[in-house]
Design an enzyme around this catalytic site. Structure first.
Site, PDB file in Angstrom:
ATOM      1  N   SER A   1       0.753  -1.273   0.218  1.00  0.00           N
ATOM      2  CA  SER A   1      -0.047  -0.128  -0.027  1.00  0.00           C
ATOM      3  C   SER A   1       0.992   1.156  -0.016  1.00  0.00           C
ATOM      4  O   SER A   1       1.897   1.331   0.533  1.00  0.00           O
ATOM      5  CB  SER A   1      -0.890  -0.128   1.394  1.00  0.00           C
ATOM      6  OG  SER A   1      -1.517   1.038   1.263  1.00  0.00           O
TER       7      SER A   1
ATOM      8  N   TYR B   1      -1.355  -0.990  11.054  1.00  0.00           N
ATOM      9  CA  TYR B   1      -1.423  -1.634   9.710  1.00  0.00           C
ATOM     10  C   TYR B   1      -0.567  -1.114   8.735  1.00  0.00           C
ATOM     11  O   TYR B   1      -0.141  -2.342   8.070  1.00  0.00           O
ATOM     12  CB  TYR B   1      -2.954  -0.790   9.077  1.00  0.00           C
ATOM     13  CG  TYR B   1      -3.269  -0.812   7.496  1.00  0.00           C
ATOM     14  CD1 TYR B   1      -3.308  -2.160   7.084  1.00  0.00           C
ATOM     15  CD2 TYR B   1      -2.921   0.019   6.781  1.00  0.00           C
ATOM     16  CE1 TYR B   1      -3.590  -2.195   5.806  1.00  0.00           C
ATOM     17  CE2 TYR B   1      -3.020   0.026   5.377  1.00  0.00           C
ATOM     18  CZ  TYR B   1      -3.442  -1.121   5.016  1.00  0.00           C
ATOM     19  OH  TYR B   1      -3.355  -1.423   3.448  1.00  0.00           O
TER      20      TYR B   1
ATOM     21  N   LYS C   1       2.272  -3.923   6.576  1.00  0.00           N
ATOM     22  CA  LYS C   1       2.669  -3.840   5.369  1.00  0.00           C
ATOM     23  C   LYS C   1       4.151  -3.676   5.090  1.00  0.00           C
ATOM     24  O   LYS C   1       5.042  -4.375   4.268  1.00  0.00           O
ATOM     25  CB  LYS C   1       1.986  -2.808   4.466  1.00  0.00           C
ATOM     26  CG  LYS C   1       0.627  -2.807   4.292  1.00  0.00           C
ATOM     27  CD  LYS C   1       0.213  -4.248   3.694  1.00  0.00           C
ATOM     28  CE  LYS C   1      -1.275  -4.556   3.563  1.00  0.00           C
ATOM     29  NZ  LYS C   1      -1.659  -5.780   2.948  1.00  0.00           N
TER      30      LYS C   1
HETATM   31  C1  UD1 Z   1      -6.838   4.770   3.907  1.00  0.00           C
HETATM   32  C2  UD1 Z   1      -5.838   4.388   4.987  1.00  0.00           C
HETATM   33  C3  UD1 Z   1      -4.745   3.713   4.370  1.00  0.00           C
HETATM   34  C4  UD1 Z   1      -4.988   2.607   3.642  1.00  0.00           C
HETATM   35  C5  UD1 Z   1      -6.238   2.805   2.425  1.00  0.00           C
HETATM   36  C6  UD1 Z   1      -7.001   1.399   2.086  1.00  0.00           C
HETATM   37  C7  UD1 Z   1      -6.272   6.026   6.743  1.00  0.00           C
HETATM   38  C8  UD1 Z   1      -5.673   7.278   7.437  1.00  0.00           C
HETATM   39  N1  UD1 Z   1      -5.360   5.519   5.763  1.00  0.00           N
HETATM   40  O1  UD1 Z   1      -6.365   5.781   2.996  1.00  0.00           O
HETATM   41  O2  UD1 Z   1      -3.656   3.656   5.202  1.00  0.00           O
HETATM   42  O3  UD1 Z   1      -3.976   1.909   2.747  1.00  0.00           O
HETATM   43  O4  UD1 Z   1      -7.025   3.742   3.530  1.00  0.00           O
HETATM   44  O5  UD1 Z   1      -7.934   1.708   1.263  1.00  0.00           O
HETATM   45  O6  UD1 Z   1      -7.237   5.546   7.145  1.00  0.00           O
HETATM   46  N2  UD1 Z   1     -12.571  11.148   3.718  1.00  0.00           N
HETATM   47  C9  UD1 Z   1     -13.656  11.970   4.335  1.00  0.00           C
HETATM   48  N3  UD1 Z   1     -14.610  11.425   4.822  1.00  0.00           N
HETATM   49  C10 UD1 Z   1     -14.726   9.964   4.842  1.00  0.00           C
HETATM   50  C11 UD1 Z   1     -13.754   9.395   4.478  1.00  0.00           C
HETATM   51  C12 UD1 Z   1     -12.799   9.674   4.030  1.00  0.00           C
HETATM   52  O7  UD1 Z   1     -13.364  13.318   3.943  1.00  0.00           O
HETATM   53  O8  UD1 Z   1     -15.772   9.685   5.426  1.00  0.00           O
HETATM   54  C13 UD1 Z   1     -11.309  11.670   3.164  1.00  0.00           C
HETATM   55  C14 UD1 Z   1      -9.941  11.448   3.898  1.00  0.00           C
HETATM   56  O9  UD1 Z   1      -9.754  12.497   4.912  1.00  0.00           O
HETATM   57  C15 UD1 Z   1      -9.090  11.512   2.805  1.00  0.00           C
HETATM   58  C16 UD1 Z   1      -9.807  10.681   1.469  1.00  0.00           C
HETATM   59  O10 UD1 Z   1     -10.958  11.215   2.099  1.00  0.00           O
HETATM   60  O11 UD1 Z   1      -8.582  12.985   2.377  1.00  0.00           O
HETATM   61  C17 UD1 Z   1      -9.544   9.159   1.255  1.00  0.00           C
HETATM   62  O12 UD1 Z   1      -9.716   8.651   2.481  1.00  0.00           O
HETATM   63  P1  UD1 Z   1      -9.698   6.967   2.784  1.00  0.00           P
HETATM   64  O13 UD1 Z   1     -10.607   6.623   1.420  1.00  0.00           O
HETATM   65  O14 UD1 Z   1     -10.024   6.695   3.658  1.00  0.00           O
HETATM   66  O15 UD1 Z   1      -8.393   6.721   2.092  1.00  0.00           O
HETATM   67  P2  UD1 Z   1      -6.820   6.982   2.676  1.00  0.00           P
HETATM   68  O16 UD1 Z   1      -6.897   7.770   3.890  1.00  0.00           O
HETATM   69  O17 UD1 Z   1      -6.094   7.690   1.548  1.00  0.00           O
END
Ligand code: UD1
Length: 338
Positions: free
Chosen positions: A124, A148, A152
């Site tokens: 990842s 997590y 990895k």
């Molecule tokens: C997350 C994990 C990462 C993992 C990946 C797997 C965290 C901090 N990181 O990545 O380690 O490898 O998932 O798929 O959890 N967001 C919102 N509202 C939400 C959900 C997300 O605003 O309800 C935003 C987040 O702040 C971020 C973006 O959407 O800016 C993407 O979030 P997400 O889909 O959770 O992915 P990652 O954080 O990049």
């Protein structure tokens, strides 16, 4: 080729089964269904006309694993099985080390016992920590901020050590950016248990009426619109990257880490707007405080994948959202409705 896929009933695993079968490979799946449903494999059969041979078991169970690997007559393994929630890993790190690290150790031991020495591993972009260079190349320094991510990283190091000691092993370490979307048939897709942690499954559940509104975690990042920027990649493109990696391993005795991303970053609000267009609805959201551990921006330098694998992501943001919506609309409760 005869391919053994751990976690093959999961989100990325099931899409990879489809692409492998359609490319003419034989597929066996080893899965304990802790975060997936057998129905996903029935759907793989509906798409491809072929049902993967299923071995139900846990990767920490050395005997079950060795039996299945031998019985499958596989010559290569794709290893998806693992736990993947950052928050849960902070609450229960031992479960993460046990499933992910011990599970992979058992898998490598079983592979050695069966003389199967080609492995494609699901890593990842989380292994880049808070990146200080964008787009991120594979030689960016590695670090993590949670258990997590640590699992990895430990597994990556384990594979590099094994390769150094026995150079006949073949390893492709694929570092995924943010997989989204679903197969164009709408038959398989992401089916998170409980409240989704990741952005796009949450957005899709708002669109289908399972959630009232989206929380946007922070709008004060140093990005164009203040919301987090990520490299979203269509899950079918990701699956095709596995196929290319597998085919490369047939001719290369190596251990290479390769980014699978598009090289393009989109913000949270970009994603909401694109999904609104795909589903034809306005999606309510509210801005909430930043989520602990989140970074401002993360996107891949995807050149190495093109150079080594001849692979490039081809499906755009519209396809990601339209395919994701087709899956969610047809399966509002995921596979759970079956
Ligand atoms: C997350 C994990 C990462 C993992 C990946 C797997 C965290 C901090 N990181 O990545 O380690 O490898 O998932 O798929 O959890 N967001 C919102 N509202 C939400 C959900 C997300 O605003 O309800 C935003 C987040 O702040 C971020 C973006 O959407 O800016 C993407 O979030 P997400 O889909 O959770 O992915 P990652 O954080 O990049």
């Amino acid at each position: 080729m005869n391919v053994f896929i751990t976690g093959g009933a999961g989100y990325i695993g099931s899409h990879t089964c489809v692409e492998l079968i359609q490319a003419g490979h034989q597929v066996s799946v080893f899965d304990n269904f802790c975060n997936s449903q057998p129905e996903a494999l029935a759907r793989v059969e509906r798409i491809t006309g072929q049902r993967p041979q299923l071995y139900q078991g846990d990767i920490r169970d050395a005997d079950a694993l060795t039996y299945a690997l031998k019985d499958s007559q596989a010559t290569a393994v794709i290893h998806f099985a693992g736990l993947k929630s950052v928050g849960e890993s902070v609450q229960n790190p031992l479960a993460y080390y046990d499933n992910n690290v011990v599970g992979t150790l058992r898998l490598l031991q079983a592979m050695r016992a069966c003389d199967v020495k080609a492995l494609v591993f699901s890593s990842s972009a989380t292994v880049y920590g808070d990146p200080h260079q964008l787009p991120i190349p594979e030689d960016h320094p590695l670090s993590t901020t949670n258990p997590y991510g640590q699992t990895k990283l430990v597994i990556e190091e384990m594979l590099r050590d094994v390769h150094r000691s026995e150079t006949q092993w073949r390893f492709a370490i694929l570092r995924y950016f943010n997989p989204v979307g679903a197969h164009a048939s709408g038959l398989i897709g992401e089916d998170p248990q409980g409240t989704p942690n990741n952005l796009m499954p949450f957005v899709a559940q708002v669109a289908v009426g399972r959630r009232e509104f989206l929380n946007v975690w922070g709008d004060d990042y140093a990005t164009a619109d203040g919301t987090g920027v990520r490299d979203y990649i269509h899950v079918v493109d990701l699956a095709l990257g596995h196929l290319k990696a597998l085919e490369r391993l047939a001719n290369h005795t190596e251990c290479e880490a390769i980014n699978l991303g598009t090289g393009v970053g989109y913000s949270v609000l970009d994603m909401v707007k694109a999904f609104e267009l795909a589903c034809g609805k306005t999606l309510p959201y509210q801005v909430a405080p930043r989520r602990a551990g989140d970074i401002a921006a993360c996107y891949a330098n995807a050149d190495k994948a093109e150079r080594l694998l001849g692979w490039k992501a081809e499906r755009d943001l519209t396809a990601m959202c339209e395919d994701g919506w087709r899956w969610q609309r047809a399966n509002p409760q995921g596979y759970g409705q079956i």
